[in-house]
Design a protein around this motif. Structure first.
Motif, PDB file in Angstrom:
ATOM      1  N   GLY A 116      13.347 -89.010  45.570  1.00  0.00           N
ATOM      2  CA  GLY A 116      14.965 -88.578  45.441  1.00  0.00           C
ATOM      3  C   GLY A 116      15.303 -87.427  44.880  1.00  0.00           C
ATOM      4  N   VAL A 117      14.480 -86.665  44.032  1.00  0.00           N
ATOM      5  CA  VAL A 117      14.770 -85.364  43.388  1.00  0.00           C
ATOM      6  C   VAL A 117      13.806 -84.319  43.843  1.00  0.00           C
ATOM      7  CG1 VAL A 117      15.139 -84.579  41.453  1.00  0.00           C
ATOM      8  CG2 VAL A 117      15.669 -86.700  41.399  1.00  0.00           C
ATOM      9  N   SER A 118      14.344 -83.311  44.562  1.00  0.00           N
ATOM     10  CA  SER A 118      13.460 -82.408  45.326  1.00  0.00           C
ATOM     11  C   SER A 118      12.773 -81.284  44.277  1.00  0.00           C
ATOM     12  CB  SER A 118      14.387 -81.808  46.352  1.00  0.00           C
ATOM     13  OG  SER A 118      13.510 -80.517  46.825  1.00  0.00           O
ATOM     14  N   CYS A 119      11.574 -81.089  44.535  1.00  0.00           N
ATOM     15  CA  CYS A 119      10.578 -80.072  43.841  1.00  0.00           C
ATOM     16  C   CYS A 119      11.370 -78.806  44.074  1.00  0.00           C
ATOM     17  CB  CYS A 119       9.503 -79.904  44.150  1.00  0.00           C
ATOM     18  SG  CYS A 119       8.635 -81.555  44.051  1.00  0.00           S
ATOM     19  N   ALA A 120      11.872 -78.668  45.171  1.00  0.00           N
ATOM     20  CA  ALA A 120      12.511 -77.372  45.697  1.00  0.00           C
ATOM     21  C   ALA A 120      13.714 -76.777  45.047  1.00  0.00           C
ATOM     22  CB  ALA A 120      12.714 -77.285  47.190  1.00  0.00           C
ATOM     23  N   GLU A 121      14.413 -78.126  44.294  1.00  0.00           N
ATOM     24  CA  GLU A 121      15.729 -77.637  43.510  1.00  0.00           C
ATOM     25  C   GLU A 121      15.347 -76.685  42.241  1.00  0.00           C
ATOM     26  OE1 GLU A 121      18.897 -78.436  44.024  1.00  0.00           O
ATOM     27  OE2 GLU A 121      18.438 -79.489  45.961  1.00  0.00           O
ATOM     28  N   CYS A 122      14.325 -76.742  41.901  1.00  0.00           N
ATOM     29  CA  CYS A 122      13.813 -76.200  40.780  1.00  0.00           C
ATOM     30  C   CYS A 122      12.623 -75.160  40.991  1.00  0.00           C
ATOM     31  CB  CYS A 122      13.272 -77.270  39.460  1.00  0.00           C
ATOM     32  SG  CYS A 122      14.760 -78.056  39.166  1.00  0.00           S
ATOM     33  N   HIS A 123      11.949 -75.244  41.943  1.00  0.00           N
ATOM     34  CA  HIS A 123      10.703 -74.566  42.211  1.00  0.00           C
ATOM     35  C   HIS A 123      10.761 -73.563  43.287  1.00  0.00           C
ATOM     36  CE1 HIS A 123       8.524 -75.954  38.773  1.00  0.00           C
ATOM     37  NE2 HIS A 123       8.634 -77.235  38.893  1.00  0.00           N
ATOM     38  N   GLY A 124      11.925 -73.720  44.133  1.00  0.00           N
ATOM     39  CA  GLY A 124      12.130 -73.175  45.323  1.00  0.00           C
ATOM     40  C   GLY A 124      11.372 -73.515  46.561  1.00  0.00           C
ATOM     41  N   ASP A 125      11.770 -73.348  47.585  1.00  0.00           N
ATOM     42  CA  ASP A 125      11.368 -74.028  48.971  1.00  0.00           C
ATOM     43  C   ASP A 125       9.658 -73.670  49.265  1.00  0.00           C
ATOM     44  OD1 ASP A 125      13.458 -74.627  49.938  1.00  0.00           O
ATOM     45  OD2 ASP A 125      13.892 -72.840  51.187  1.00  0.00           O
ATOM     46  N   SER A 126       9.104 -72.728  48.741  1.00  0.00           N
ATOM     47  CA  SER A 126       7.687 -72.573  48.781  1.00  0.00           C
ATOM     48  C   SER A 126       6.999 -72.404  47.287  1.00  0.00           C
ATOM     49  CB  SER A 126       7.267 -71.135  49.349  1.00  0.00           C
ATOM     50  OG  SER A 126       8.152 -70.988  50.569  1.00  0.00           O
ATOM     51  N   GLY A 127       7.494 -72.926  46.268  1.00  0.00           N
ATOM     52  CA  GLY A 127       7.222 -72.787  45.003  1.00  0.00           C
ATOM     53  C   GLY A 127       6.987 -71.772  44.139  1.00  0.00           C
ATOM     54  N   GLN A 128       8.015 -70.648  44.869  1.00  0.00           N
ATOM     55  CA  GLN A 128       7.988 -69.408  44.055  1.00  0.00           C
ATOM     56  C   GLN A 128       8.815 -69.350  42.813  1.00  0.00           C
ATOM     57  OE1 GLN A 128       9.893 -70.602  46.426  1.00  0.00           O
ATOM     58  NE2 GLN A 128      11.680 -69.494  47.058  1.00  0.00           N
ATOM     59  N   GLY A 129       9.392 -70.709  42.467  1.00  0.00           N
ATOM     60  CA  GLY A 129      10.137 -70.433  41.144  1.00  0.00           C
ATOM     61  C   GLY A 129      11.744 -70.485  41.581  1.00  0.00           C
ATOM     62  N   LYS A 130      12.658 -70.663  40.708  1.00  0.00           N
ATOM     63  CA  LYS A 130      14.034 -70.701  41.198  1.00  0.00           C
ATOM     64  C   LYS A 130      15.093 -70.711  39.781  1.00  0.00           C
ATOM     65  CE  LYS A 130      17.319 -72.920  43.994  1.00  0.00           C
ATOM     66  NZ  LYS A 130      17.876 -74.176  44.528  1.00  0.00           N
ATOM     67  N   SER A 131      16.024 -70.132  39.980  1.00  0.00           N
ATOM     68  CA  SER A 131      17.139 -70.221  38.778  1.00  0.00           C
ATOM     69  C   SER A 131      17.561 -71.510  38.685  1.00  0.00           C
ATOM     70  CB  SER A 131      18.011 -69.021  38.632  1.00  0.00           C
ATOM     71  OG  SER A 131      19.093 -69.357  38.044  1.00  0.00           O
ATOM     72  N   ILE A 132      17.548 -72.397  37.762  1.00  0.00           N
ATOM     73  CA  ILE A 132      18.378 -73.589  37.895  1.00  0.00           C
ATOM     74  C   ILE A 132      19.855 -73.436  37.050  1.00  0.00           C
ATOM     75  CG2 ILE A 132      18.226 -75.877  36.853  1.00  0.00           C
ATOM     76  CD1 ILE A 132      15.173 -75.621  36.459  1.00  0.00           C
ATOM     77  N   VAL A 133      19.811 -72.604  36.104  1.00  0.00           N
ATOM     78  CA  VAL A 133      21.241 -72.452  35.387  1.00  0.00           C
ATOM     79  C   VAL A 133      21.192 -71.372  34.718  1.00  0.00           C
ATOM     80  CG1 VAL A 133      20.810 -74.131  33.793  1.00  0.00           C
ATOM     81  CG2 VAL A 133      22.953 -73.832  34.336  1.00  0.00           C
ATOM     82  N   HIS A 134      22.339 -70.741  34.550  1.00  0.00           N
ATOM     83  CA  HIS A 134      22.563 -69.606  33.523  1.00  0.00           C
ATOM     84  C   HIS A 134      23.694 -70.046  32.412  1.00  0.00           C
ATOM     85  CE1 HIS A 134      20.951 -66.187  35.705  1.00  0.00           C
ATOM     86  NE2 HIS A 134      21.282 -66.689  37.050  1.00  0.00           N
TER      87      HIS A 134
END
Ligand code: HEC
Length: 115
Positions: free
Chosen positions: A39-57
């Motif tokens: 129920g909690v997508s890895c993509a929310e925090c690590h991006g669609d391809s695992g490239q990393g992603k900004s979660i919050v500023h």
């Protein structure tokens, strides 16, 4: 009539065998797990391809801060298993099996190489 039945049975068996093979591919299974594990997508925090992603500023006494999910494209399978079996401040604990982590790992590797 009887001959027709004997002719049909092997055909039927063949067709069900093919169905299980093409049910879903390993890639699709890995993608499914990565995009919605427990129920909690890895993509929310690590991006669609695992490239990393900004979660919050946010801002603190040191100024502007950014919380990022790390780039996990170059993590090895052993690192991924270790990371997913540990406790983290931000990343949730998933209780995935090693096979499930491996499926996600292979999915990320394939997807990453395609980009
Ligand atoms: C709520 C955000 C969030 C989610 C969801 C999340 N992660 Fe993470 N993950 C993080 C953060 C932040 C870190 C790095 C800091 C830490 O250790 O907490 C991290 C670290 C990792 C690492 C270690 C990489 C390194 O930097 O050493 C791996 C591997 C990883 N995550 C994989 C996954 C996988 C696979 C999923 C889905 C099953 C997932 N994460 C879900 C936020 C998240």
């Amino acid at each position: 009539m009887r001959i027709l039945v004997w002719f049909l049975i092997p055909l039927l068996l063949c067709s069900t065998e093919n169905e299980t093979e093409s049910f879903i591919t390993d890639y699709e299974y890995g993608e499914m797990l990565y995009s919605n594990p427990r129920g909690v997508s890895c993509a929310e925090c690590h991006g669609d391809s695992g490239q990393g992603k900004s979660i919050v500023h946010y801002q603190d006494i040191h100024g502007n801060q950014e919380l990022r999910g790390s780039d996990i494209r170059t993590s090895t399978l052993a690192q991924m298993i270790a990371a997913l079996n540990g406790y983290h401040e931000i990343m949730p604990r998933y209780y995935l099996t090693d096979d499930e982590v491996e499926a996600m790992y292979k999915y990320l590797q394939k997807k990453y190489k395609k980009i």
